[in-house]
Scaffold this motif. Sequence first.
Motif, PDB file in Angstrom:
ATOM      1  N   ASN A  42      57.400  -7.718  28.829  1.00 58.48           N
ATOM      2  CA  ASN A  42      58.318  -8.526  28.901  1.00 58.48           C
ATOM      3  C   ASN A  42      58.314  -9.687  27.661  1.00 58.48           C
ATOM      4  N   GLU A  43      57.887  -8.819  26.919  1.00 57.57           N
ATOM      5  CA  GLU A  43      57.403 -10.466  25.336  1.00 57.57           C
ATOM      6  C   GLU A  43      57.124 -11.729  26.190  1.00 57.57           C
ATOM      7  N   CYS A  44      56.409 -11.528  27.017  1.00 56.48           N
ATOM      8  CA  CYS A  44      55.424 -12.792  27.801  1.00 56.48           C
ATOM      9  C   CYS A  44      54.354 -13.142  26.702  1.00 56.48           C
ATOM     10  N   THR A  45      54.522 -13.780  25.903  1.00 59.15           N
ATOM     11  CA  THR A  45      52.880 -14.096  25.008  1.00 59.15           C
ATOM     12  C   THR A  45      51.607 -14.554  26.057  1.00 59.15           C
ATOM     13  N   TYR A  46      52.465 -16.086  26.351  1.00 59.24           N
ATOM     14  CA  TYR A  46      50.971 -15.971  27.413  1.00 59.24           C
ATOM     15  C   TYR A  46      50.346 -14.923  28.310  1.00 59.24           C
ATOM     16  N   CYS A  47      50.936 -14.904  29.592  1.00 60.73           N
ATOM     17  CA  CYS A  47      50.609 -13.404  29.931  1.00 60.73           C
ATOM     18  C   CYS A  47      50.238 -12.598  29.540  1.00 60.73           C
ATOM     19  N   CYS A  48      51.067 -11.930  28.590  1.00 63.91           N
ATOM     20  CA  CYS A  48      50.234 -10.756  27.707  1.00 63.91           C
ATOM     21  C   CYS A  48      48.980 -10.883  27.013  1.00 63.91           C
ATOM     22  N   SER A  49      48.876 -12.008  26.576  1.00 65.40           N
ATOM     23  CA  SER A  49      47.116 -12.481  25.555  1.00 65.40           C
ATOM     24  C   SER A  49      46.741 -12.767  26.961  1.00 65.40           C
ATOM     25  N   ALA A  50      46.755 -13.558  27.851  1.00 64.92           N
ATOM     26  CA  ALA A  50      45.752 -13.474  28.685  1.00 64.92           C
ATOM     27  C   ALA A  50      45.208 -12.750  29.330  1.00 64.92           C
ATOM     28  N   HIS A  51      46.332 -11.688  29.951  1.00 68.68           N
ATOM     29  CA  HIS A  51      45.522 -10.748  31.054  1.00 68.68           C
ATOM     30  C   HIS A  51      44.575  -9.578  29.711  1.00 68.68           C
ATOM     31  N   SER A  52      45.519  -9.507  28.935  1.00 72.99           N
ATOM     32  CA  SER A  52      44.328  -8.948  27.562  1.00 72.99           C
ATOM     33  C   SER A  52      43.536  -8.880  27.492  1.00 72.99           C
ATOM     34  N   ALA A  53      43.316 -10.288  27.360  1.00 74.42           N
ATOM     35  CA  ALA A  53      41.486 -10.529  26.732  1.00 74.42           C
ATOM     36  C   ALA A  53      40.835 -10.550  28.382  1.00 74.42           C
ATOM     37  N   TYR A  54      41.518  -9.979  29.593  1.00 75.20           N
ATOM     38  CA  TYR A  54      40.589 -10.890  30.584  1.00 75.20           C
ATOM     39  C   TYR A  54      40.268  -8.584  31.406  1.00 75.20           C
ATOM     40  N   ALA A  55      41.432  -8.395  30.938  1.00 68.81           N
ATOM     41  CA  ALA A  55      41.178  -6.416  30.930  1.00 68.81           C
ATOM     42  C   ALA A  55      39.800  -6.525  29.609  1.00 68.81           C
ATOM     43  N   ALA A  56      40.332  -6.817  28.266  1.00 72.67           N
ATOM     44  CA  ALA A  56      38.934  -6.702  27.463  1.00 72.67           C
ATOM     45  C   ALA A  56      37.878  -6.473  27.498  1.00 72.67           C
ATOM     46  N   ALA A  57      37.316  -7.839  28.142  1.00 70.43           N
ATOM     47  CA  ALA A  57      35.997  -8.403  29.202  1.00 70.43           C
ATOM     48  C   ALA A  57      35.459  -7.561  30.292  1.00 70.43           C
ATOM     49  N   GLN A  58      36.708  -6.472  30.737  1.00 69.94           N
ATOM     50  CA  GLN A  58      36.060  -6.261  31.617  1.00 69.94           C
ATOM     51  C   GLN A  58      36.319  -4.355  31.711  1.00 69.94           C
ATOM     52  N   LEU A  59      36.276  -4.206  30.554  1.00 66.70           N
ATOM     53  CA  LEU A  59      36.678  -2.931  30.324  1.00 66.70           C
ATOM     54  C   LEU A  59      35.798  -2.640  29.159  1.00 66.70           C
ATOM     55  N   ASP A  60      34.537  -0.708  28.996  1.00 67.33           N
ATOM     56  CA  ASP A  60      33.832  -1.183  28.566  1.00 67.33           C
ATOM     57  C   ASP A  60      34.150  -0.965  26.658  1.00 67.33           C
ATOM     58  N   GLU A  61      35.691  -0.763  26.800  1.00 72.84           N
ATOM     59  CA  GLU A  61      35.826  -0.313  25.336  1.00 72.84           C
ATOM     60  C   GLU A  61      36.962  -1.428  24.682  1.00 72.84           C
ATOM     61  N   GLY A  62      36.742  -2.550  25.117  1.00 76.87           N
ATOM     62  CA  GLY A  62      37.352  -3.520  25.358  1.00 76.87           C
ATOM     63  C   GLY A  62      38.493  -4.236  24.429  1.00 76.87           C
ATOM     64  N   MET A  63      38.775  -4.898  23.514  1.00 78.42           N
ATOM     65  CA  MET A  63      40.337  -4.963  23.265  1.00 78.42           C
ATOM     66  C   MET A  63      40.505  -3.876  22.319  1.00 78.42           C
ATOM     67  N   THR A  64      40.145  -2.345  22.134  1.00 77.10           N
ATOM     68  CA  THR A  64      40.668  -2.220  21.417  1.00 77.10           C
ATOM     69  C   THR A  64      41.494  -0.525  22.562  1.00 77.10           C
ATOM     70  N   LEU A  65      40.441  -0.756  23.401  1.00 79.59           N
ATOM     71  CA  LEU A  65      41.235   0.295  24.159  1.00 79.59           C
ATOM     72  C   LEU A  65      42.483  -0.592  24.790  1.00 79.59           C
ATOM     73  N   VAL A  66      42.359  -2.024  25.413  1.00 76.04           N
ATOM     74  CA  VAL A  66      43.943  -3.210  25.675  1.00 76.04           C
ATOM     75  C   VAL A  66      44.994  -2.215  24.569  1.00 76.04           C
ATOM     76  N   ASP A  67      44.383  -2.341  22.934  1.00 81.87           N
ATOM     77  CA  ASP A  67      45.799  -2.256  22.406  1.00 81.87           C
ATOM     78  C   ASP A  67      45.885  -1.442  22.015  1.00 81.87           C
ATOM     79  N   GLN A  68      45.523  -0.533  22.399  1.00 82.17           N
ATOM     80  CA  GLN A  68      46.100   1.437  22.171  1.00 82.17           C
ATOM     81  C   GLN A  68      46.711   1.493  23.359  1.00 82.17           C
ATOM     82  N   VAL A  69      46.519   1.216  24.661  1.00 80.07           N
ATOM     83  CA  VAL A  69      47.630   1.228  26.116  1.00 80.07           C
ATOM     84  C   VAL A  69      48.454   0.238  25.423  1.00 80.07           C
ATOM     85  N   ARG A  70      48.581  -1.045  25.526  1.00 83.76           N
ATOM     86  CA  ARG A  70      49.614  -1.680  24.808  1.00 83.76           C
ATOM     87  C   ARG A  70      50.821  -0.567  24.087  1.00 83.76           C
TER      88      ARG A  70
END
Length: 182
Positions: free
Chosen positions: A60-88
């Motif tokens: 949806n190109e929502c910068t705030y929500c994408c940035s926030a929930h990417s960070a929240y996901a990364a903080a709770q996934l073993d693979e961190g932001m690397t995985l979040v970026d790959q999925v996105r």
Amino acid sequence: MAHIDLGVDETELPGIRGPLRFRPETGGPLLELVEVLLRGPHPLSPGERELIAAYVSGRNECTYCCSAHSAYAAAQLDEGMTLVDQVRADPDSAPISAKLRALLRIAGAVQVSGREVTSEMVAAARAEGATDLEIHDTVLIAAAFCMFNRYVDGLGTQPAADPLWYAQASDRIVNIGYRQVV
């Protein structure tokens, strides 16, 4: 600057936080919904559910929500932001379970229109082990984040200027949850 006077300093309460504080009568129930969907007891981990929210928000190109929930996901996934970026970037080639990939396809369809979800998508998710609860909540997370994204962007709120803000917010979300966000 937001389209309306939210009565807050947007540098302290960026994105959705200002609107939630502006109208606590609606903000409280919205925070409760997010708490249940993303942090409540569930077969999908909080990190996986945050990843669905980040994926939809990115589409949806929502910068705030994408940035926030990417960070929240990364903080709770073993693979961190690397995985979040790959999925996105491409969930089909990201190193995630086939079940999560099938659920992300459903979430992506919801982001376009609820009518884009097909019986075949649901059957594929079930074939990968997704339960009715996981399918239901994937649809609801995707639909809710389409609403949240439009809420944030429709009011013209600003994302946090400092990327470190999202990391600090992640600590609060992981340790305290959404109920105490504003």
